[in-house]
Design a protein around this motif. Structure first.
Motif, PDB file in Angstrom:
ATOM      1  N   ALA A 165       6.214  -6.706  13.742  1.00 57.30           N
ATOM      2  CA  ALA A 165       5.720  -5.385  13.356  1.00 57.30           C
ATOM      3  C   ALA A 165       6.360  -4.907  12.060  1.00 57.30           C
ATOM      4  CB  ALA A 165       5.974  -4.382  14.478  1.00 57.30           C
ATOM      5  N   CYS A 166       7.644  -5.158  11.904  1.00 56.59           N
ATOM      6  CA  CYS A 166       8.333  -4.766  10.668  1.00 56.59           C
ATOM      7  C   CYS A 166       7.823  -5.562   9.477  1.00 56.59           C
ATOM      8  CB  CYS A 166       9.834  -4.946  10.814  1.00 56.59           C
ATOM      9  SG  CYS A 166      10.602  -3.753  11.916  1.00 56.59           S
TER      10      CYS A 166
ATOM     11  N   GLY B  66       4.627  -5.627   4.599  1.00 55.91           N
ATOM     12  CA  GLY B  66       3.529  -6.188   3.817  1.00 55.91           C
ATOM     13  C   GLY B  66       2.553  -5.115   3.355  1.00 55.91           C
ATOM     14  N   PHE B  67       2.215  -4.184   4.250  1.00 53.92           N
ATOM     15  CA  PHE B  67       1.314  -3.107   3.855  1.00 53.92           C
ATOM     16  C   PHE B  67       1.949  -2.201   2.807  1.00 53.92           C
ATOM     17  CE2 PHE B  67      -1.083  -3.843   7.892  1.00 53.92           C
ATOM     18  CZ  PHE B  67      -2.291  -4.108   7.279  1.00 53.92           C
ATOM     19  N   LEU B  68       3.245  -1.962   2.926  1.00 54.87           N
ATOM     20  CA  LEU B  68       3.926  -1.148   1.918  1.00 54.87           C
ATOM     21  C   LEU B  68       3.939  -1.851   0.566  1.00 54.87           C
ATOM     22  CD1 LEU B  68       6.930   0.312   3.932  1.00 54.87           C
ATOM     23  CD2 LEU B  68       4.935   1.546   3.065  1.00 54.87           C
ATOM     24  N   CYS B  69       4.096  -3.156   0.575  1.00 59.34           N
ATOM     25  CA  CYS B  69       4.069  -3.912  -0.680  1.00 59.34           C
ATOM     26  C   CYS B  69       2.669  -3.897  -1.305  1.00 59.34           C
ATOM     27  CB  CYS B  69       4.521  -5.342  -0.456  1.00 59.34           C
ATOM     28  SG  CYS B  69       6.281  -5.499  -0.151  1.00 59.34           S
ATOM     29  N   LEU B  70       1.642  -3.984  -0.473  1.00 60.49           N
ATOM     30  CA  LEU B  70       0.274  -3.956  -0.972  1.00 60.49           C
ATOM     31  C   LEU B  70      -0.090  -2.593  -1.535  1.00 60.49           C
ATOM     32  CD1 LEU B  70      -1.678  -5.954   1.743  1.00 60.49           C
ATOM     33  CD2 LEU B  70      -1.248  -6.634  -0.610  1.00 60.49           C
TER      34      LEU B  70
END
Length: 56
Positions: A39-40, A45-49
């Motif tokens: 989950a982390c 990954g979403f924060l990087c995107l």
């Protein structure tokens, strides 16, 4: 003193010890811990995107 510590340091030994610890931790994790790690990593990954533009 500091020079002696730097001369005694070995990247090969450090990498071997670190890889052993990681493999030990990963082989002894239960399903809940694996869920937290996954989950982390997905959230990261979403924060990087998303990029650097933070909505205000």
């Amino acid at each position: 003193m500091m020079t002696e510590l730097l001369l005694a340091f070995s990247f090969g030994d450090w990498f071997r010890d670190a890889s052993y610890e990681l493999s030990y931790y990963f082989s002894h994790m239960n399903k809940t811990q694996w869920g937290i790690v996954s989950a982390c990593s997905v959230a990261f990954g979403f924060l990087c995107l998303k990029g650097t533009g933070i909505n205000r």
